[in-house]
Motif scaffolding. Structure first.
Motif, short mmCIF file in Angstrom:
data_model
loop_
_atom_site.label_atom_id
_atom_site.label_comp_id
_atom_site.label_asym_id
_atom_site.label_seq_id
_atom_site.Cartn_x
_atom_site.Cartn_y
_atom_site.Cartn_z
N TYR A 154 0.81 -1.22 0.00
CA TYR A 154 0.00 0.00 0.00
C TYR A 154 0.84 1.28 0.00
CZ TYR A 154 -4.04 -2.98 0.99
OH TYR A 154 -5.01 -3.94 0.92
N SER A 155 1.98 1.24 0.69
CA SER A 155 2.79 2.46 0.77
C SER A 155 3.27 2.92 -0.60
CB SER A 155 4.00 2.23 1.70
OG SER A 155 4.85 1.23 1.15
N HIS A 156 3.36 1.99 -1.56
CA HIS A 156 3.79 2.33 -2.92
C HIS A 156 2.62 2.79 -3.79
CE1 HIS A 156 7.74 0.68 -2.04
NE2 HIS A 156 7.14 -0.40 -1.55
N GLY A 160 -0.03 11.85 -2.94
CA GLY A 160 -0.45 13.07 -2.27
C GLY A 160 -0.20 13.00 -0.77
N PRO A 161 -0.37 14.12 -0.11
CA PRO A 161 -0.13 14.17 1.35
C PRO A 161 -1.23 13.44 2.13
CG PRO A 161 -1.02 16.25 0.59
CD PRO A 161 -0.78 15.43 -0.64
N SER A 162 -0.85 12.87 3.23
CA SER A 162 -1.81 12.23 4.12
C SER A 162 -2.57 13.29 4.90
CB SER A 162 -1.09 11.28 5.08
OG SER A 162 -0.40 10.29 4.36
N GLN A 163 -3.77 12.94 5.34
CA GLN A 163 -4.61 13.89 6.05
C GLN A 163 -5.10 13.27 7.36
OE1 GLN A 163 -7.87 15.09 3.50
NE2 GLN A 163 -6.61 14.88 1.66
N HIS A 172 -5.28 8.30 3.55
CA HIS A 172 -4.33 8.29 2.45
C HIS A 172 -5.09 8.07 1.14
CE1 HIS A 172 -1.22 7.53 5.58
NE2 HIS A 172 -2.14 6.69 6.07
N ARG A 173 -4.76 8.87 0.12
CA ARG A 173 -5.35 8.69 -1.20
C ARG A 173 -4.53 7.66 -1.98
NH1 ARG A 173 -10.38 11.08 -0.98
NH2 ARG A 173 -10.20 13.03 0.22
N LEU A 174 -5.24 6.82 -2.74
CA LEU A 174 -4.57 5.81 -3.56
C LEU A 174 -4.52 6.25 -5.01
CD1 LEU A 174 -6.30 2.68 -1.99
CD2 LEU A 174 -3.95 3.43 -1.60
#
Length: 261
Positions: A154-156, A160-163, A172-174
């Motif tokens: 998932y980290s890959h 965009g920035p996390s909120q 986190h946007r994918l």
């Protein structure tokens, strides 16, 4: 001579009267009465049968595939054996003992119980289905559960920035090409364990939350994968839901020594 003619006339009149009077017979014959009684008996039997059948069909139609039977069924899935109450098993075709590839469950939150007379509306009424949690238990096909896939996979896929979200969760946007559609990734740190990870389709407004718009999977037992779905309206309870599902499955494992006491 006069008397002979008079007597003959009287006999003739009596004979004619006798011929004109119909034979006296019973109003209903014995055969007719027997046939009538037989018809009445058949109708009575049919009435009772229809009444019983109506109740049976009415009950089954109202249950719509659900059951309030709490008898436990023993299922072997992969290397694990688990005992589950019938009323927690979602599909009638899975309510039988033996080996199974998977089993689907539904449980009322927060009491973690299956279908019953006291909570049937939560299962029957679509408007109340957000109060249910849906589980699918199967043999694991991956070496890592969702939390374990955060770093290697998932980290890959995050862009965009996390909120900061709410209730300790981070959004986190994918990537659009990641194949997850409108889903977002929510994570939270867990003391003494890997991060909590869940994928959700977040509604535009809270009142549009669906019954299963969030999903997560965990590993339980020797080799079980428990995929569960719940409404995003219960994200404030994410930690309790995760713990309750693990406890529910582990408590019903026949090989509980593999996961703890």
């Amino acid at each position: 001579m006069f008397f002979l003619r008079r007597a003959e006339t009287r006999r003739t009149a009596m004979s004619q009267a006798a011929q004109s009077t119909p034979d006296e017979q019973p109003l209903f014959s014995m055969g007719f009465l027997l046939r009538t009684m037989a018809v009445i008996a058949v109708l009575a039997v049919l009435t009772v049968a229809i009444c019983i059948a109506g109740r049976w069909f009415g009950r089954h139609i109202s249950l719509a595939g659900n059951t309030d039977n709490t008898t436990e069924i023993t299922l072997t899935i992969g290397r694990d054996t688990v005992k589950l109450p019938e009323n927690a098993i979602r599909f009638p075709s899975q309510r039988h003992e033996g080996a199974a590839e998977r089993v689907d469950l539904y449980l009322a939150w927060p009491d973690m119980r299956g279908y019953g007379k006291d909570n049937h509306l939560r299962f029957d009424d679509v408007a109340q289905s957000s109060g249910l949690i849906f589980l699918q238990i199967a043999q694991s096909t991956m070496s890592r559960d969702m939390s374990g896939r955060l770093e290697p996979i998932y980290s890959h896929l995050i862009e965009g920035p996390s909120q900061a979200f709410r209730d300790g969760l981070t959004l986190h946007r994918l990537r659009a090409d990641a194949g997850y559609g409108d889903e977002v990734l929510l994570t939270a740190p867990v003391k003494g364990g890997p991060d909590y990870v869940v994928r959700c389709i977040l509604p535009s407004t809270p009142d549009k939350a669906a019954s299963g718009d969030c999903q997560r999977d965990i590993k339980v037992g020797k080799d079980l994968s428990v995929l569960y779905r719940f409404s995003s309206s219960h994200l404030d309870d994410w930690e309790h839901i995760d713990a309750a599902i693990r406890t529910f499955v582990e408590a019903r494992l026949m090989n509980r020594s593999a996961t703890g006491p």
